[in-house]
Enzyme design. Sequence first.
Site, PDB file in Angstrom:
ATOM      1  CG  ASP A   1      -2.051   5.373   8.103  1.00 48.97           C
ATOM      2  OD1 ASP A   1      -0.911   4.954   8.411  1.00 48.97           O
ATOM      3  OD2 ASP A   1      -2.492   5.349   6.933  1.00 48.97           O
TER       4      ASP A   1
ATOM      5  CG  HIS B   1      -0.421   4.245   4.362  1.00 50.85           C
ATOM      6  ND1 HIS B   1      -1.101   3.491   5.296  1.00 50.85           N
ATOM      7  CD2 HIS B   1      -0.023   3.383   3.395  1.00 50.85           C
ATOM      8  CE1 HIS B   1      -1.129   2.233   4.905  1.00 50.85           C
ATOM      9  NE2 HIS B   1      -0.476   2.136   3.753  1.00 50.85           N
TER      10      HIS B   1
ATOM     11  CB  SER C   1      -0.940   0.016   1.215  1.00 52.72           C
ATOM     12  OG  SER C   1      -0.208  -0.096   2.427  1.00 52.72           O
TER      13      SER C   1
END
Length: 544
Positions: free
Chosen positions: A512, A515, A263
């Site tokens: 998160d 990312h 990802s």
Amino acid sequence: MTVSLSKGFSGMAAFPHKLSSIVVTVGGLAAFLVLGSLLISHPISSAITGYVYNANRSVNALTPAVGISQSGVTNSDDGNANLVNKGTNDASTSQAPPNFSNSETTEIVDKPVPVFPLSSTPQQVDSSTNSGTPSGSETVDPLTPKNSDRISSGSDNHSADSSPKTPEDDMPSSLNEGSSTNPVNSDCDLYHGQWIYDSSGPLYTNNTCPVLTQMQNCQGNGRPDNDYENYRWKPAQCDLPRFDARKFLDLMRGKTLAFIGDSVARNQMESLLCILWQVEAPKNRGNRKMQRWYFKSTNVMIVRIWSSWLVHRTSEPFDFAPAGVDKLHLDLPDETFMEFVPTFDVVVLSSGHWFAKQSVYILNNQIVGGQLWWPDKSRPQKINNVQAFGISVETMLTALATHPNYTGLTIVRSYSPDHYEGGAWNTGGSCTGKMKPATELVENGFTNVMHKQQVTGFNKAAKKQKNSSKLRLMDITEAFGYRHDGHPGPYRNPDPNKITKRGPDGKPPPQDCLHWCMPGPVDTWNELVMEIIRREAESSIMSS
């Protein structure tokens, strides 16, 4: 009366005829000079002008087909794939790329930057090291593919509003000025430097990119600060040019760039699409096997293929490992994308973080270890997840470096650091409240050993080079260790009622910290990718 002329004056009788000859001669000479002046002032001088003024330009005026996939890797004694040690000036053509205005072809970013040869020496990693391994509940796993990990359809109706200002309009006047580097012999290290504030702002906004995954749309999800968008990476010895979307498309004319991996690869691919979207809306030509975005003006294709570990994976039962648990054959590359490799001109690889997830490690057709799975404690594990990562890197890169039909450029983006402070992603780790780059690098033991294993695997694969492809390590790990401010944190969705602060018990909300916000620091990765491609194209032109 007849006048007689002496012999000494006899030439006077022919004077009128000679004068007319002189007039004709002078007239012809004048015409010749005028014609010569026109010839010199227009085509010849313009070619020379193009030669001179294009001498310091990037390879946007070159045909990239010559540059990326013809010369092989030069391996140093320690196994590194060396970058070509020259950054020569391009003077092969004065023709500007299509659709470039004069102002667009005289940008400061064209100054060539010398290449820094990789010289990282592989280091031994303690085989017992297994720090940073998450355990327990995986209810907020930032790695698990969700619908948000798939790019939206990108239908052609976006093209109607695809004409915002170009990135070069925001070029800071200070970039690339006053550089004392030698563009030919200087060893310019792109990966050591500092983050500097750039008031010109990001290359795009969350409102000008229709393919931005919502979880990385930090401004759209309500993040109140935005300074994290305005810091640029400044190498210590040179300048990293601001990304020029038009020049990138021209540099990659007729070629395919593939992002392959997890990802975080998707994060980087979307960043590139967002940047390029500012000058052209691509066509979505994806299928079930890969995402593909086509830029018609230059016949450029941007591809993404999902591969969590980059090696062969199966969930079928194997020996004492039951069905349902991912089994990783560490010595076999992932066949889901290897079949497409010969069609790629540039491959950008991303992996590492999935080695924290549950999996079984198989080597030489034997189970040699596992992560968050090892039912028989009486059986000793031969390798841990960090070592498994290093083996996978060597396997994947060796497969590319020895593939008989692959001649492209492979860029290995080094391990992307996360910034979960006070715990892991599932044990209370947090990056809330970080609004500026860190002034001091906080060492992360797990990141460090993963990076070392990756470099070791890279170096081992480089020593096995057999084809004419190229391996390059884009070593971003240390530089991005400072960017704890660049993650979504708790701003992962647009819910206005989401919790963004610690509760009464001091526990942080789900977040998160792996990312990257978009726009944000991740855009720098694509500036580095463009610079690597530009250098390779330029060096191939000069060596041909």
